[in-house]
Design a protein around this motif. Structure first.
Motif, PDB file in Angstrom:
ATOM      1  N   TYR A  37      76.248  32.676  54.542  1.00  0.00           N
ATOM      2  CA  TYR A  37      76.167  31.101  54.255  1.00  0.00           C
ATOM      3  C   TYR A  37      75.637  30.726  55.765  1.00  0.00           C
ATOM      4  O   TYR A  37      74.740  29.778  55.845  1.00  0.00           O
ATOM      5  CB  TYR A  37      77.297  30.486  53.965  1.00  0.00           C
ATOM      6  N   GLU A  38      76.236  31.202  56.969  1.00  0.00           N
ATOM      7  CA  GLU A  38      75.959  30.496  58.232  1.00  0.00           C
ATOM      8  C   GLU A  38      74.440  31.033  58.697  1.00  0.00           C
ATOM      9  O   GLU A  38      73.762  30.129  59.485  1.00  0.00           O
ATOM     10  CB  GLU A  38      76.560  31.211  59.261  1.00  0.00           C
ATOM     11  N   ARG A  41      71.955  28.785  55.358  1.00  0.00           N
ATOM     12  CA  ARG A  41      71.966  27.123  55.494  1.00  0.00           C
ATOM     13  C   ARG A  41      70.766  26.707  56.231  1.00  0.00           C
ATOM     14  O   ARG A  41      70.317  25.705  56.230  1.00  0.00           O
ATOM     15  CB  ARG A  41      73.233  26.600  55.690  1.00  0.00           C
ATOM     16  N   HIS A  42      70.519  27.534  57.193  1.00  0.00           N
ATOM     17  CA  HIS A  42      69.390  27.224  58.157  1.00  0.00           C
ATOM     18  C   HIS A  42      67.833  27.294  57.856  1.00  0.00           C
ATOM     19  O   HIS A  42      66.929  27.038  58.463  1.00  0.00           O
ATOM     20  CB  HIS A  42      69.673  27.542  59.557  1.00  0.00           C
TER      21      HIS A  42
END
Length: 306
Positions: A37-38, A41-42
């Motif tokens: 996810y980290e 999400r970018h």
């Protein structure tokens, strides 16, 4: 430094989904199955454009020249700003005029459980005196990613291989394999053609979202630097799928051109690559800036910035 990662996927099974493109939202969703996810999400994803794997010739505005076998099957080098858009037009103008370009740029449609599916390959017969009695055209998906963190790109090939797009994925539809990828520094490209022209116009490569039922978004008007009013442009309704919910989007349809009333064409061009508008993260709002001869330039309206 502003970087994008171009990606070329080969369809290995028929695709059931949007007939014009694979949405950036669908590409982001597929990547979400592969990435933490980290990282996910970018990421921002363009729409994926369908490209036939066929012979082609580089247009006059491209940095390369000449005929290439299976031009649509690969990612040509990118040196100029214009090179970015070689495979981004659904009409694929690089296809040879000496061949049945309209037929070669049209998917076969096959019914799959009452759903129309775009075939992953097309087989055509050839004249009796030809060396081969049939010709197979494979289909590819051209897209690119950018990130709002500098240390995320390029993604590893293993993260991009084997993604699935569209419907009925649990039956194997929409399966792809990674054919090729390349990282491009937007600031290092040659923008001479834009810099040398005094007049420009804008081509909408993907739809521009005006209003949406997606949470947290507001209705917007066309940018002030377009020389066109909203009621002068063709609109289209789109849907955005997120967490099993449908969100309706009203858009200015892609494929249209408008005049440019701004005075920073290179900066506008770079912004258009990474897209503008409320739904740019999902592939909407991709714009190409084109130089326009003075004699063909539209009358520029005085922009209203209020």
């Amino acid at each position: 430094m502003r970087e994008i990662q171009q990606i070329h996927w080969e369809l290995e099974m028929d695709y059931i989904g949007h007939p014009y493109y694979v949405s950036g939202n669908a590409i982001r969703h597929a990547l979400g199955q592969q990435l933490p996810y980290e990282i996910h999400r970018h990421l921002h994803a363009s729409h994926g454009i369908f490209v036939p794997g066929q012979f082609g010739v580089f247009p006059d505005w491209h940095s390369r020249s000449g005929v290439r076998p299976h031009l649509g099957s690969n990612l040509p080098p990118v040196e100029r700003y214009e090179d970015l858009f070689l495979l981004r037009r659904p009409s694929q103008p690089w296809l040879l005029d000496s061949r049945p370009r309209d037929a070669l740029n049209t998917h076969d449609v096959r019914r799959q459980s009452d759903h129309p599916a775009l075939a992953h390959e097309m087989i055509q017969g050839r004249p009796a005196d030809a060396d081969r009695q049939r010709e197979t055209t494979k289909w590819y998906i051209h897209a690119y990613l950018h990130a709002d963190r500098e240390d995320l790109l390029p993604l590893d090939d293993q993260r991009l291989d084997g993604l699935q797009f569209g419907g009925k994925r649990n039956y194997g539809y929409g399966c792809t394999r990674l054919k090729e990828t390349q990282l491009i520094d937007l600031d290092a490209l040659d923008y001479t053609q834009l810099e040398e022209s005094e007049c420009h116009e804008l081509e909408l490569v993907t739809p521009f979202v005006l209003q949406s039922t997606y949470p947290g978004t507001n209705a917007v008007d066309v940018p002030w630097w377009w020389t066109a009013d909203r009621d002068e442009l063709r609109t289209r309704s789109e849907k955005l799928l997120e967490n099993d919910s449908d969100y309706r989007c009203e858009t200015i349809d892609h494929g249209q051109t408008v005049g440019y009333a701004g005075d920073r064409p290179v900066e506008t061009a770079k912004a258009g690559i990474t897209r503008v508008g409320t739904h740019s993260k999902f592939g909407f709002g991709e714009i190409r800036v084109l130089p326009t001869p003075d004699s063909l330039a539209p009358r520029i309206k005085k922009p209203n910035k209020n």
